[in-house]
Design a protein around this motif. Structure first.
Motif, PDB file in Angstrom:
ATOM      1  N   THR A  48      32.592  28.283  26.723  1.00  0.00           N
ATOM      2  CA  THR A  48      32.703  28.079  25.280  1.00  0.00           C
ATOM      3  C   THR A  48      33.918  27.220  24.958  1.00  0.00           C
ATOM      4  OG1 THR A  48      31.624  30.181  24.774  1.00  0.00           O
ATOM      5  CG2 THR A  48      33.014  29.235  23.063  1.00  0.00           C
ATOM      6  N   VAL A  49      35.046  27.482  25.627  1.00  0.00           N
ATOM      7  CA  VAL A  49      36.250  26.674  25.408  1.00  0.00           C
ATOM      8  C   VAL A  49      35.995  25.223  25.797  1.00  0.00           C
ATOM      9  CG1 VAL A  49      38.626  26.298  26.175  1.00  0.00           C
ATOM     10  CG2 VAL A  49      37.844  28.611  25.620  1.00  0.00           C
ATOM     11  N   GLU A  50      35.317  25.000  26.915  1.00  0.00           N
ATOM     12  CA  GLU A  50      35.007  23.634  27.321  1.00  0.00           C
ATOM     13  C   GLU A  50      34.119  22.943  26.283  1.00  0.00           C
ATOM     14  OE1 GLU A  50      34.456  22.645  31.590  1.00  0.00           O
ATOM     15  OE2 GLU A  50      34.292  24.816  31.842  1.00  0.00           O
ATOM     16  N   GLU A  51      33.136  23.668  25.765  1.00  0.00           N
ATOM     17  CA  GLU A  51      32.277  23.100  24.729  1.00  0.00           C
ATOM     18  C   GLU A  51      33.094  22.739  23.492  1.00  0.00           C
ATOM     19  OE1 GLU A  51      28.363  24.311  21.994  1.00  0.00           O
ATOM     20  OE2 GLU A  51      29.210  25.757  23.416  1.00  0.00           O
ATOM     21  N   ASP A  95      47.211  25.247  25.162  1.00  0.00           N
ATOM     22  CA  ASP A  95      47.430  26.690  25.284  1.00  0.00           C
ATOM     23  C   ASP A  95      46.121  27.436  25.526  1.00  0.00           C
ATOM     24  OD1 ASP A  95      50.128  26.315  24.874  1.00  0.00           O
ATOM     25  OD2 ASP A  95      50.064  26.838  22.745  1.00  0.00           O
ATOM     26  N   VAL A  96      45.079  27.067  24.779  1.00  0.00           N
ATOM     27  CA  VAL A  96      43.791  27.758  24.928  1.00  0.00           C
ATOM     28  C   VAL A  96      43.200  27.495  26.306  1.00  0.00           C
ATOM     29  CG1 VAL A  96      41.435  27.930  24.051  1.00  0.00           C
ATOM     30  CG2 VAL A  96      43.337  27.766  22.446  1.00  0.00           C
ATOM     31  N   TRP A  97      43.312  26.248  26.773  1.00  0.00           N
ATOM     32  CA  TRP A  97      42.781  25.931  28.085  1.00  0.00           C
ATOM     33  C   TRP A  97      43.547  26.662  29.186  1.00  0.00           C
ATOM     34  CZ3 TRP A  97      38.697  24.810  30.516  1.00  0.00           C
ATOM     35  CH2 TRP A  97      38.734  24.326  31.835  1.00  0.00           C
ATOM     36  N   ALA A  98      44.851  26.795  29.032  1.00  0.00           N
ATOM     37  CA  ALA A  98      45.652  27.485  30.041  1.00  0.00           C
ATOM     38  C   ALA A  98      45.188  28.923  30.228  1.00  0.00           C
ATOM     39  CB  ALA A  98      47.123  27.442  29.653  1.00  0.00           C
ATOM     40  N   ASP A  99      44.672  29.521  29.165  1.00  0.00           N
ATOM     41  CA  ASP A  99      44.212  30.912  29.237  1.00  0.00           C
ATOM     42  C   ASP A  99      42.936  31.078  30.060  1.00  0.00           C
ATOM     43  OD1 ASP A  99      46.332  31.842  27.729  1.00  0.00           O
ATOM     44  OD2 ASP A  99      45.228  31.782  25.837  1.00  0.00           O
ATOM     45  N   VAL A 100      42.150  30.000  30.198  1.00  0.00           N
ATOM     46  CA  VAL A 100      40.860  30.120  30.894  1.00  0.00           C
ATOM     47  C   VAL A 100      40.762  29.243  32.132  1.00  0.00           C
ATOM     48  CG1 VAL A 100      39.672  30.685  28.738  1.00  0.00           C
ATOM     49  CG2 VAL A 100      39.746  28.301  29.498  1.00  0.00           C
ATOM     50  N   ALA A 101      41.744  28.380  32.370  1.00  0.00           N
ATOM     51  CA  ALA A 101      41.631  27.404  33.459  1.00  0.00           C
ATOM     52  C   ALA A 101      41.469  28.048  34.825  1.00  0.00           C
ATOM     53  CB  ALA A 101      42.862  26.484  33.463  1.00  0.00           C
TER      54      ALA A 101
END
Length: 214
Positions: free
Chosen positions: A192-195, A175-181
């Motif tokens: 930051t999400v990738e880290e 879900d978090v990745w979908a927000d920034v992908a």
């Protein structure tokens, strides 16, 4: 109030916004509680605080739903309206003294510090014999495959141990990745999400939901 989107604390990513730590508010909270905050939790408030902790913890007592999350953190001090309202530590403590839960669960000396979207609550134990321990109340869901009875269970020996036991649930990661992908690879929050994912789920990039990377 700091505009930082996140801070790292003991290897965990805490989401903002962040209020400046006010020792006076800490004293006011302890005065009303009649009990001191444990050093581990006070250190967290001073260094991080924040409003989000998007991690999960495993609670065997909650089978068949042992993976639980308490991702909405309550805040030290007053809200934006200058009140001890919803989502503030003192406000939530005052509200916890009344109602159904207070009549069915021994809440003496327990400070609510976080919740989730299902209104399950994480408590900090301030009673001298168990000072610093964390407990949780998780609501039953009247549906096959879910928790059949309400559960009140110990979560960790102290706040640092709680942080150490946290992990990223794959559904949360997706879900978090979908927000920034779809954002630019140079976007600070995406980085930051990738880290965060690289640290907690090293193999996440091989997941179907993680590709293609932009």
């Amino acid at each position: 109030m700091s505009q930082e989107p996140s801070r790292w604390y003991r290897g965990r990513l805490v989401g903002g916004p962040f209020r400046t730590f006010d020792p006076g508010e800490c004293t006011a909270l302890e005065r009303e509680l009649g009990l001191p905050l444990p050093p581990a939790y006070r250190s967290f408030l001073a260094a991080a605080g924040g409003e989000r902790l998007d991690y999960s913890v495993r609670l065997p007592a909650c089978e068949p739903e042992p993976i639980q999350s308490f991702d909405n953190l309550y805040q030290l001090g007053r809200d934006d309206a200058g009140e001890y309202g919803w989502g503030t530590l003192l406000g939530e403590y005052r509200r916890s003294r009344d109602g159904w839960l207070a009549e069915n669960v021994p809440l003496t000396g327990l400070l609510p510090i976080a919740r989730n979207g299902g209104s399950d609550v994480l408590y900090l134990d301030l009673n001298p014999p168990t000072h610093g321990q964390l407990h949780a109340f998780v609501h039953a869901i009247d549906w096959p495959g879910y928790l059949g009875d309400h559960v009140f269970t110990k979560v960790a020996d102290d706040f640092d141990a709680y942080l150490d036991n946290l992990f990223i649930d794959p559904d949360t990661a997706e879900d978090v990745w979908a927000d920034v992908a779809g954002s630019d690879p140079s976007d600070p929050w995406r980085r930051t999400v990738e880290e965060w994912l690289d640290k907690e789920l090293p193999a996440w990039r091989a997941e179907a939901w993680a590709t293609p990377l932009i």
